[in-house]
Design a protein around this motif. Structure first.
Motif, PDB file in Angstrom:
ATOM      1  N   LEU A  99       0.879  -1.166  -0.106  1.00 25.06           N
ATOM      2  CA  LEU A  99       0.145   0.048   0.184  1.00 25.06           C
ATOM      3  C   LEU A  99       0.833   1.441   0.162  1.00 25.06           C
ATOM      4  N   LYS A 100       1.925   1.175   0.768  1.00 22.84           N
ATOM      5  CA  LYS A 100       2.802   2.486   0.680  1.00 22.84           C
ATOM      6  C   LYS A 100       3.447   2.772  -0.493  1.00 22.84           C
ATOM      7  N   ARG A 103       0.415   3.964  -3.081  1.00 27.81           N
ATOM      8  CA  ARG A 103      -0.136   5.443  -2.924  1.00 27.81           C
ATOM      9  C   ARG A 103       1.059   6.446  -3.509  1.00 27.81           C
ATOM     10  N   ARG A 104       2.232   5.886  -3.512  1.00 22.21           N
ATOM     11  CA  ARG A 104       3.270   6.862  -3.864  1.00 22.21           C
ATOM     12  C   ARG A 104       2.877   7.702  -5.138  1.00 22.21           C
ATOM     13  N   VAL A 106       0.126   9.479  -5.620  1.00 22.84           N
ATOM     14  CA  VAL A 106      -1.311   9.426  -5.864  1.00 22.84           C
ATOM     15  C   VAL A 106      -1.714  11.009  -5.404  1.00 22.84           C
ATOM     16  N   ILE A 112      -6.904   8.613  -6.681  1.00 25.73           N
ATOM     17  CA  ILE A 112      -7.400   7.461  -5.804  1.00 25.73           C
ATOM     18  C   ILE A 112      -8.258   6.756  -6.825  1.00 25.73           C
ATOM     19  N   LEU A 115      -6.622   3.926  -8.301  1.00 29.14           N
ATOM     20  CA  LEU A 115      -6.422   2.823  -7.552  1.00 29.14           C
ATOM     21  C   LEU A 115      -7.351   2.035  -7.112  1.00 29.14           C
ATOM     22  N   PHE A 542      -6.860   3.168  -0.242  1.00 30.09           N
ATOM     23  CA  PHE A 542      -6.180   4.026  -1.036  1.00 30.09           C
ATOM     24  C   PHE A 542      -5.937   5.466  -0.575  1.00 30.09           C
ATOM     25  N   ILE A 543      -6.746   5.654   0.235  1.00 28.00           N
ATOM     26  CA  ILE A 543      -6.727   7.222   0.995  1.00 28.00           C
ATOM     27  C   ILE A 543      -5.660   7.152   2.096  1.00 28.00           C
ATOM     28  N   PRO A 544      -4.739   7.949   1.973  1.00 32.12           N
ATOM     29  CA  PRO A 544      -3.843   8.195   3.043  1.00 32.12           C
ATOM     30  C   PRO A 544      -4.794   8.534   4.481  1.00 32.12           C
TER      31      PRO A 544
END
Length: 809
Positions: A99-100, A103-104, A106, A112, A115, A542-544
């Motif tokens: 996931l890390k 998300r890079r 994005v 989002i 993804l 997918f949302i920080p």
């Protein structure tokens, strides 16, 4: 917290019906077990059992029962908890790192959305499996979902090397070993075909663990059949392409699924219609007849085994090739027996109208039956059937005159050089049918519509509001969670005209049940406001984390002593699993159950059923859809529709119309499909639902068809759906949001074009969409008459639903 009465009742129903959606691919008689025992349990789905796929098909039920939990509740002792603990820890670490990286870089809602549905391939592992037990079970899970397609790689469609290693080792070591497939679609089993017992549990909702325990103990008996051909990934057709961002060419034409395998003589690992249970059956044809254009077959079914069970009788037809090429055979009818005790017999009838198997001839713009012998084949799968008779039609017959209205695909469909010959034994009975018995239906296009006086008296601004949904500026509109009336529901139609008596209509996502917030309160404005993060779970991975907290802080919260309400919904098996039952009555019961929850939570429209064709096993959303076969898809969808709409004032939305067969760039991918393939394969199920169950709403898909967005395609919406199929309800778009459209070669659909095509409402819409439509009305790019026609359909159907509900209050 304990389940309420309705939850308990509905969970019992799902637990009772779900085994009919499961099936054995292989079995050697070592199951069922006579009693609970010590079991060594392994696999990625043992503890993290999948209820269904990701995206709009999820359901916020009160609780779930994993396979590990279900076995414990059934009295089993799991001896391999250390393995399960170690695998859970390993999987969590791998997922965190994945996931890390995912998300890079994005940014924004568009990033989002790209993804959404992304799937982490299952990791390899090095964990010992030297645990003892009276039996061993390995649970293989595969997740898929909205927004992303599957890949033919290890850890997705293919098994990982460690999965193959451990499954084969357990199969060799244990006398009683069961491989359980907790999957939403086919996986490539070619490397492990020596495994003796394979159960396709599928993804059967929140009670998967209890359902499996019941099956293993023989409390219930699997009786499903495959709705999609299972084989090695290299065996599937690659004539047409798949997954291109901009253009997808359906060059295989009508040769989809078993139609392809059978027509080139390729034997799959497990054919369409195949499925084993705890018993076996004999099927014998007792005779067939033709009444006008309807073929009737009577069959005797006998339970030859030692367990109670049900069988599916399948009737196929080999259609003669003439001017049109034809596949080796197509499914023409099916029925499921009642439960039969060992040694018990029953007679069943299967029938179909010959007009319903007519093929579309684009050069004649007609559905035709060509002169020749129509060979009837009876059995219990596409590979296990035999010739029982011939219907010989004396000449060509045209059953419907239509128009080519779907656009040019830009290519000629592929056809096999030759199709295996149909073997017919001497003495096979033949019934002659004169071609003159077939009536020709002539489609009347571009009919006139009545405009309601109320609608005619509205202002331009009011008229445009009806053609656009009730939109908001927040993120919840983007992810289909923006209703004011029902917390967590996907959205509402406009409320601008409520003071004038135009009822507001609310819709909830599906198709595995209602997707609503678990808890909510009523604010000072009378709006239902969800509590917690249920609304954003569809994108939560997918949302920080900081953004999730920010959205939560921005949301309204109940004041002290303000009542909090619950609305837990029941999750049913995924669409593919429901269809695997081959049981229309089962599907109707599930629809009826969902209709009752719509009554309870005041949901007007369910955004389901979804019946796109399983064109390619890589489609990430196939789990929501029923089958590679249009007849089966249409019949199951029609039954669910009938169940829901048996509740006055409740309706379904049949989706995604049409040729929505990949998730890659789903907002802007162009499906290039021939007129014949569209009509014979991809639209046929939609026609069956309309004619059999009269759904009130239909939803267009995101993709384009032959260069035109389906939401803007008048041929698809007006000519085929309304003029040919007789649909008289409302056509809405899927959730079109500006920031998520126009990804790739094509721009997004426009509100004026949607209205002009006969699309009644753009969902959820935006202020810009409203202004564009109003400007289009004023500059003449869309007529007021068309908007009045669209609005009349919206108004009258909303009134009908509201009045039906009031009559029950």
């Amino acid at each position: 917290m304990e389940n309420s009465d309705y939850e308990a009742k509905h969970n019992i129903l799902v637990r009772e019906l779900a085994p009919e959606c499961t099936l054995f691919l292989k079995r050697d008689g070592s199951f069922p077990l006579s009693a609970p025992c010590r079991v060594a349990l392994f696999g990625n789905g043992a503890r993290d059992t999948l209820r269904g796929g990701t995206g709009s098909g999820d359901v916020n039920s009160r609780n779930s029962v994993s396979i590990e939990e279900g076995l414990a509740e059934g009295g089993f002792e799991v001896t391999s908890k250390k393995w399960l603990d170690a695998y859970s820890e390993l999987k969590a670490e791998r997922r965190k790192a994945w996931l890390k990286e995912l998300r890079r870089g994005v940014k924004g809602i568009r990033g989002i959305a790209v993804l959404m549905g992304a799937i982490m391939p299952e990791p390899d592992y090095d964990l010992p499996i030297d645990y003892d037990g009276d039996a061993a079970i390995y649970v293989l899970s595969r997740i898929s979902g909205e927004g992303s397609d599957r890949k033919p790689v290890r850890g997705d469609i293919k098994l990982t090397e460690t999965e193959v290693r451990d499954i084969l080792a357990l199969n060799s070591r244990f006398d009683r070993f069961l491989l359980v497939l907790n999957v939403g679609g086919p996986v490539d089993l070619s490397e492990i075909m020596e495994v003796r017992n394979i159960l396709l549990l599928s993804q059967v909702g929140a009670l998967a663990g209890n359902i499996l325990s019941d099956i293993i103990l023989g409390i219930s008996c699997p009786s499903g059949k495959l709705t999609t051909t299972w084989s090695s990934v290299d065996d599937y057709q690659n004539i047409g392409d798949f997954g291109d961002k901009d253009e997808t060419h359906y060059k295989e034409g009508i040769y989809v699924g078993y139609r392809y395998f059978d027509s080139i003589g390729r034997k799959p690992l497990f054919p369409f219609g195949f499925g084993l249970s705890y018993t076996r059956f004999g099927i014998e044809c007792k005779g067939f007849s033709v009444d006008g254009t309807v073929v009737n077959v009577t069959a005797k079914v006998e339970n030859l085994g030692s367990f109670k069970g049900k069988e599916v009788v399948q009737l196929y037809v080999s259609i003669p090739s003439g001017r049109l090429d034809q596949p080796y055979q197509i499914l023409a009818a099916f029925t499921k027996t009642r439960s039969l005790d060992k040694g018990e017999c029953t007679d069943v009838n299967v029938s179909f109208d010959l007009a319903d198997i007519a093929s579309y001839n684009s050069s004649k713009e007609s559905y035709i039956l060509e002169k020749g012998d129509y060979v009837l084949r009876l059995g219990n799968s596409s590979q296990s059937n035999s010739v029982i008779g011939i219907v010989s039609i004396s000449g060509d017959a045209t059953v419907r005159k239509a128009r080519n209205v779907l656009g040019d695909s830009g290519f000629e469909d592929w056809r096999p050089a030759s199709v295996p010959a149909v073997e017919i034994l001497d003495g096979t009975p033949v019934i002659d049918v004169d071609a003159s018995v077939f009536e020709t239906v002539v489609t009347r296009y571009d009919r006139e519509y009545e405009i309601d006086p109320f609608i005619h008296g509205l202002s331009d601004e009011e008229l445009c509001h009806i053609n656009i949904g009730r939109y908001s500026k927040g993120p919840l509109s983007v992810i289909g969670n923006a209703s004011r009336k029902v917390a967590g529901a996907a959205g509402d139609f406009t409320d601008v005209l409520v003071p004038k008596g135009f009822p507001q209509i609310t819709m909830a996502d599906g198709p595995a049940g209602l997707r609503l917030n678990r808890k909510y309160f009523i604010d000072k404005d009378g709006s239902a406001v969800g509590i917690g993060n249920d609304a954003i779970q569809i994108l939560a991975d997918f949302i920080p984390g900081f953004l999730i907290k920010l959205i939560s802080l921005m949301g309204k919260k109940p004041k002290r002593n303000q009542p909090v309400h619950e609305q837990y919904c029941t999750m049913i098996p995924i669409g593919t699993a429901v269809a695997q039952s081959f049981d229309v009555e089962l599907a109707r019961k599930l629809g009826d159950m969902i209709g009752s929850e719509m009554d309870r939570f005041r949901v007007d429209i369910w955004l389901a059923p979804a019946l796109n064709i399983h064109r390619d096993i890589r489609c990430g959303r196939n789990f929501e859809y029923y089958s590679e076969d249009p007849l089966l898809s249409g019949k199951i969808a029609a039954a669910i529709t009938a169940g829901v709409q048996s509740h006055p004032g409740r309706s379904v939305t049949v989706k995604h119309y049409a040729a929505n067969n990949q998730e890659t760039n789903r907002y802007g991918s162009n499906s290039n499909v021939s007129e014949r393939a569209m009509r014979d394969i991809y639209l046929k199920g939609f026609g069956i639902v309309v004619r059999e169950s009269d759904p009130k709403y239909v939803m267009t898909s995101y993709n384009l068809l032959n260069g035109v967005h389906t939401a803007e395609h008048r041929g698809l919406i007006e000519n085929v759906r309304r003029d040919e199929y007789g649909f008289d309800g409302v056509v809405m778009t899927d959730w079109i949001v500006g920031g998520m459209q126009g990804m790739g070669k094509y721009g997004g659909p426009v509100s004026t074009n949607i209205a002009k095509a006969g699309g009644d409402v753009m969902m959820p819409g935006s202020e810009n969409d409203y202004k564009t439509l109003l400007e289009g009305l004023r500059n003449g790019s869309v007529s007021r008459k068309q908007l009045e026609i669209n609005a009349t359909r919206m108004y009258r159907l909303a009134r009908m639903l509201a009045e039906a509900q009031r009559s029950l209050d």
